[in-house]
Scaffold this active site. Structure first.
Site, mmCIF file in Angstrom:
data_model
loop_
_atom_site.group_PDB
_atom_site.id
_atom_site.type_symbol
_atom_site.label_atom_id
_atom_site.label_comp_id
_atom_site.label_asym_id
_atom_site.label_seq_id
_atom_site.Cartn_x
_atom_site.Cartn_y
_atom_site.Cartn_z
ATOM 1 C CG ASP A 1 -2.277 0.611 0.959
ATOM 2 O OD1 ASP A 1 -2.303 1.833 0.737
ATOM 3 O OD2 ASP A 1 -3.293 -0.096 0.988
ATOM 4 C CG HIS B 1 -5.281 3.753 0.870
ATOM 5 N ND1 HIS B 1 -4.885 2.463 0.614
ATOM 6 C CD2 HIS B 1 -6.536 3.864 0.371
ATOM 7 C CE1 HIS B 1 -5.865 1.820 0.000
ATOM 8 N NE2 HIS B 1 -6.886 2.653 -0.171
ATOM 9 C CB SER C 1 -9.243 0.660 -0.134
ATOM 10 O OG SER C 1 -8.648 0.827 -1.391
#
Length: 621
Positions: free
Chosen positions: A139, A212, A542
């Site tokens: 990520d 994220h 996600s």
């Protein structure tokens, strides 16, 4: 007439010449390729594979250098070549494929309770067993200082672990511990594509500048943190699905995206390091499996006993919008929780409509203020979308503005209203999103409402000579029913590559999910958001993907001998597709029953997975 003919001929010749020049330039333009070699065909004249790779590359380009060499996901390397050089290399003996690099994008609490992880601790593996499982997250990196990576009470790192804690400008070896046991970054493909990393803007290290990666990794396997919340919303105990499992992070995504050569290098190292689960909330374009670098890497990982889960994508509610569809990848769509953050819009005609919001600063005063439709106070034909610079300040100042969802991010719309002098925003869904309610930590009082409420509010504005409104927040509400429902944004099947294989495989919580966050940016991720938080609430497949990654880690801990296929089978065969009353899970975009192309096998149900596990064990004795 002759002059006109000559002029036309000249223009045609100029155009043709321009095309030839453009084609020539295109042939000379270098881009990144991933070169897959057949290991078994290496000539005996070479001492090792690296020497062979280098010789093959030099045969088509004297100046090209290898960005990465791969020895686990594939045997081969990545490099920069012109189209002509790539074509020439493809003809060399021992070359399986020469694939142009693909740019991938990110598919951007209460979930343990909602999933039943707190109902009976006896069903789930002990902390000692869990701690032997390693979840690798590919990520945007990690923010190691937050409490979700606290290693208090954890034993030594598993003996088979071969990974490292990569040191960078702002990332020390001490950033890792017995919880976060490894951290690496991969940027060569990124830098070749967009230029050297500007270290004043992003960290050339495993540190997460986006948020994220920290969110996904703590969702999968974050430590237990009491008193977690975002500005008081969703307050309670935050924990990852496999709270005692170890985390290893592989930073393959940067401000300008995620590049295939970097992703493949991250997967290659994750296999070598010894992860048990690989979690990737990343997606790109669809292509045949043998040309899809993520699918190729995932196949090798699966063959070596590593469970690979990927997000389905946020292209819903449209059919055939799904990504990461290789049969050996567990593809995860998104559903809702039974939790919401209600906010009410009260109109001057006495009517009131419910929406959601995570705004926490100074509320609007109790009295009503004028309300306008953005379409009527904009300088552009698409003014209803509240795009940057579109609103007319003189017509917006001191008013609540109604904006339509779509075109730009929801939080960017709020900034546009605020910058134009607006005091509040109502964000209305269009028919693509239906009644789906996704909350945002806006910088001004706001309410996100469904399509029906949005239409009613606009009708009021257009029919009343002096429309007025106010926005009132009501905090956090639990027990929302029906739940779950399939999120409108969750990408749908059927599988565009292999229609006979159902995708997604299943769905998991992906709407308004609370998890850890970076200290580099505020909760909106916008440059002018100076707020700093340890937890954030965001939505997307996600967020659903790491839920399944963490649950797979729990099953792996309980059954180390299980293959990735066995783990996926347990998760899918115990998923549910109906509510307690027997009715099919709803699709929030239509309000109608959803289909297997929306939810796959159904919504993940770990309690049933582990009950099945116990039954299987008892049967085998």
């Amino acid at each position: 007439m002759l002059k006109l003919w000559l002029l036309q001929l000249s223009l045609v010749l100029i155009f043709c010449y321009a095309c030839v020049v453009a084609e020539a330039r295109s042939q000379q333009l270098k881009k990144t390729y991933v070169v897959h070699m057949d290991k078994s065909t290496m000539p005996a004249t070479f001492n090792d594979h690296f020497e062979w790779y280098d010789s093959s590359l030099k045969s088509v380009s004297a100046s090209a250098a290898m960005l990465y060499t791969y020895k686990n996901v594939i045997h081969g390397f990545s490099t920069r070549l012109t189209a002509k050089e790539a074509e020439s290399l493809q003809k060399q003996p021992g070359i399986v494929s020469v694939l142009p690099e693909v740019r991938y994008e990110l598919h951007t609490t209460r979930t343990p309770e909602f999933l039943g992880l707190g109902k009976s601790e006896t069903l789930f593996p002990t902390s000692e067993v869990q701690s032997e499982v390693i979840v690798g997250v590919l990520d945007t990196g990690v923010w190691p200082e937050i409490k979700s990576f606290d290693d208090t009470g954890m034993g030594p790192v598993p003996r088979g672990w071969k990974g490292v804690c990569e040191v960078g400008r702002n990332f020390k070896s001490s950033s890792c511990n017995r919880k976060l046991i490894g951290a690496r970054s991969f940027s060569r493909g990124y830098e070749e594509a967009v230029g050297p990393i500007d270290e004043t803007a992003e960290s050339k290290s495993p540190r997460d500048d986006d948020g994220h990666g920290t969110h996904t990794s703590t969702t999968a396997a974050g430590s237990v943190v009491n008193g977690a919340s975002l500005f008081g919303f969703a307050s309670g105990t935050a924990r990852g699905m496999a709270a005692q499992a170890r985390v290893a992070t592989y930073k393959v995504c940067w401000l300008a995206g995620c590049f295939g050569s970097d992703i493949l290098a991250g997967m290659d190292k994750a296999i070598e390091d010894g992860v048990n689960v690989m979690s990737m909330s990343i997606g790109g374009g669809l292509t045949d499996y043998y040309r899809d670098t993520v699918a190729i890497g995932a196949f090798t990982a699966m063959a070596q006993g590593i469970f690979v889960s990927c997000s389905a994508g946020n292209g819903g509610p449209y059919a055939n919008s799904i990504s990461n569809v290789a049969p050996w990848i567990t593809t995860v769509g998104a559903g809702t929780l039974d939790r919401n953050f209600p906010t009410y819009v009260s109109l001057g005609n006495g009517k009131s409509f419910s929406g959601v919001s995570l705004y926490s600063r100074r509320p609007l005063s109790g009295s009503m203020v004028p309300i306008v439709d953005a379409a009527n106070v904009s300088s552009t034909s698409s003014g209803n979308l509240c795009m940057t610079g579109s609103l007319i300040p003189a017509k917006v100042a001191g008013k609540i503005v109604v904006c339509d969802r779509g075109g730009n991010s929801r939080v960017e719309k709020g900034v546009e209203v605020k910058d134009a002098g607006g005091v509040g925003m109502i964000l209305t869904n269009t028919d693509s999103y239906g009644e789906e309610l996704v909350a945002d930590a806006q910088l001004l009082p706001s309410a996100n409402v469904g399509e029906k409420a949005g239409d009613a509010i606009k009708n009021y504005i257009s029919s009343d000579p002096g429309p007025m409104a106010t926005i009132i927040s009501r905090g956090t509400q639990l027990g929302i029913q029906p739940s779950p429902v399939v999120a409108a944004f969750s990408s749908r099947g059927p599988n565009p590559i292999t229609p006979e294989i159902l995708k997604p495989d299943l769905i998991a919580p992906g709407v308004n999910i609370l998890a850890g966050w970076t200290g580099a940016v505020g909760p909106t991720g916008l440059e002018n958001d100076k707020r700093h938080v340890s937890f954030n609430i965001i939505s997307g497949t996600s967020m659903s993907c790491p839920h399944v990654s963490g649950l797979a880690a729990l099953l792996k801990a309980a059954h180390p001998e299980w293959s990735p296929s066995a783990i996926r089978s347990a998760l899918m065969t115990t998923a549910y597709s109906t509510y307690g009353n027997g009715k099919t899970l709803l699709d929030i975009s239509t309000g109608q029953p959803s289909t297997p192309f929306d939810f796959g096998a159904g919504h993940v149900d770990p309690s049933n997975s582990f009950q099945l596990d116990m039954i299987m064990v008892a049967t085998s004795i």
